[in-house]
Design an enzyme around this catalytic site. Structure first.
Site, PDB file in Angstrom:
ATOM      1  N   VAL A 152      -3.287   1.146   3.898  1.00  0.00           N
ATOM      2  CA  VAL A 152      -2.670  -0.136   3.554  1.00  0.00           C
ATOM      3  C   VAL A 152      -2.463  -0.967   4.816  1.00  0.00           C
ATOM      4  O   VAL A 152      -2.807  -2.156   4.869  1.00  0.00           O
ATOM      5  CB  VAL A 152      -1.333   0.080   2.827  1.00  0.00           C
ATOM      6  CG1 VAL A 152      -0.714  -1.262   2.450  1.00  0.00           C
ATOM      7  CG2 VAL A 152      -1.538   0.929   1.575  1.00  0.00           C
ATOM      8  N   TYR A 153      -1.921  -0.350   5.846  1.00  0.00           N
ATOM      9  CA  TYR A 153      -1.724  -1.042   7.118  1.00  0.00           C
ATOM     10  C   TYR A 153      -3.062  -1.506   7.693  1.00  0.00           C
ATOM     11  O   TYR A 153      -3.206  -2.665   8.100  1.00  0.00           O
ATOM     12  CB  TYR A 153      -1.026  -0.110   8.104  1.00  0.00           C
ATOM     13  CG  TYR A 153      -0.764  -0.723   9.458  1.00  0.00           C
ATOM     14  CD1 TYR A 153       0.226  -1.685   9.623  1.00  0.00           C
ATOM     15  CD2 TYR A 153      -1.501  -0.330  10.571  1.00  0.00           C
ATOM     16  CE1 TYR A 153       0.480  -2.244  10.867  1.00  0.00           C
ATOM     17  CE2 TYR A 153      -1.251  -0.883  11.824  1.00  0.00           C
ATOM     18  CZ  TYR A 153      -0.260  -1.841  11.962  1.00  0.00           C
ATOM     19  OH  TYR A 153      -0.023  -2.393  13.194  1.00  0.00           O
ATOM     20  N   ALA A 154      -4.036  -0.606   7.719  1.00  0.00           N
ATOM     21  CA  ALA A 154      -5.344  -0.970   8.261  1.00  0.00           C
ATOM     22  C   ALA A 154      -5.959  -2.114   7.467  1.00  0.00           C
ATOM     23  O   ALA A 154      -6.561  -3.036   8.039  1.00  0.00           O
ATOM     24  CB  ALA A 154      -6.272   0.243   8.259  1.00  0.00           C
ATOM     25  N   SER A 156      -4.410  -4.514   5.951  1.00  0.00           N
ATOM     26  CA  SER A 156      -3.756  -5.772   6.333  1.00  0.00           C
ATOM     27  C   SER A 156      -4.274  -6.272   7.675  1.00  0.00           C
ATOM     28  O   SER A 156      -4.442  -7.486   7.876  1.00  0.00           O
ATOM     29  CB  SER A 156      -2.235  -5.589   6.372  1.00  0.00           C
ATOM     30  OG  SER A 156      -1.805  -4.843   7.500  1.00  0.00           O
TER      31      SER A 156
END
Length: 243
Positions: A152-154, A156
């Protein structure tokens, strides 16, 4: 050759801690007036008292649509122009996708992606009219590599890499430089959400960097002569061997 930053006015989001605070301190040392943007009013007041009159606090909750929309107009009532916009505020989700929640995903995308786009959207016309300015966004090495332990972070940060590099091209004719700084793991509050084993191994192996080292990179980007744009700067711990 370098250019002086003395007398410039910078806006930094997520400025009350971590990379944002380190960059605030770095730019203040260069003679910059810094509008420190954060949701934490108490922390901003304390920092403004400590750091001195070159600091202008701006309380904004970037996750609140009305507060986010009001940020640029409120700042431009406090200062007469903006030379530098550093979109640094962000949050983190690590681990398996199935272990997170839709609410956490929404919060991450709203802060890491939507708020950045809205902030740039609000400030870009002001810089275009002045035919000058710098926009920098905190991205991540995760925006360049499929970091499987934080999808999820990647995701974004991959979105931000695309946004920054397309905006960089749009703003060239207007004299506005756009770039991103892409750190590896930084010692900050964001790492509180790292899987405990990953964090332990990173600390033991020296695979983390300090916020001040990212601030050094931002300073370098901003002090280049106007004919030079640093489109992205990856800043990695020497012992970071994931990528």
């Amino acid at each position: 050759m370098t250019q002086s930053l003395a007398g410039k006015i910078a806006v930094i989001t997520g400025a009350a801690s971590g990379i944002g605070l380190a960059t605030t301190e770095k730019l203040l040392a260069n003679g910059v007036t810094v509008v420190m943007v954060d949701w934490n009013a108490k922390a901003l007041d304390e920092l403004a008292a400590r750091l001195g009159p070159q600091v202008i606090p701006q309380v904004t909750n970037l996750l609140d649509a009305e507060s986010c929309a009001a940020m640029a107009p409120e700042i431009l009532k406090k200062v007469d122009h903006i030379d530098i916009l550093y979109c640094n505020a962000g949050t983190y989700i690590g681990g398996e996708l199935v272990d997170t929640t839709p609410e956490a995903i929404d919060k991450m995308l709203n802060l890491n992606v939507n708020a950045v786009m809205k902030n740039v959207h609000a400030v870009a016309p002001h810089m275009m009219e002045r035919k000058s300015g710098d926009i920098i966004v905190t991205c991540s090495v995760a925006g360049h590599f499929p970091t499987y332990w934080e999808p999820v972070y990647a995701g974004s940060k991959w979105a931000i890499t695309c946004f920054v590099q397309t905006m960089r091209r749009q703003m060239i004719p207007h004299g506005v430089r756009v770039g991103q700084v892409s750190p590896g793991p930084v010692i900050s509050a964001l790492l509180a959400d790292w899987p405990e084993e990953n964090l332990r191994k990173a600390k033991e192996s020296g695979s983390l960097i300090e916020p001040s080292e990212v601030a050094d990179a931002v300073e370098y980007m901003l002090t280049r002569n106007r004919n030079v744009t640093i489109r992205d700067m990856l800043v990695l711990p020497t012992n970071f061997d994931r990528v």
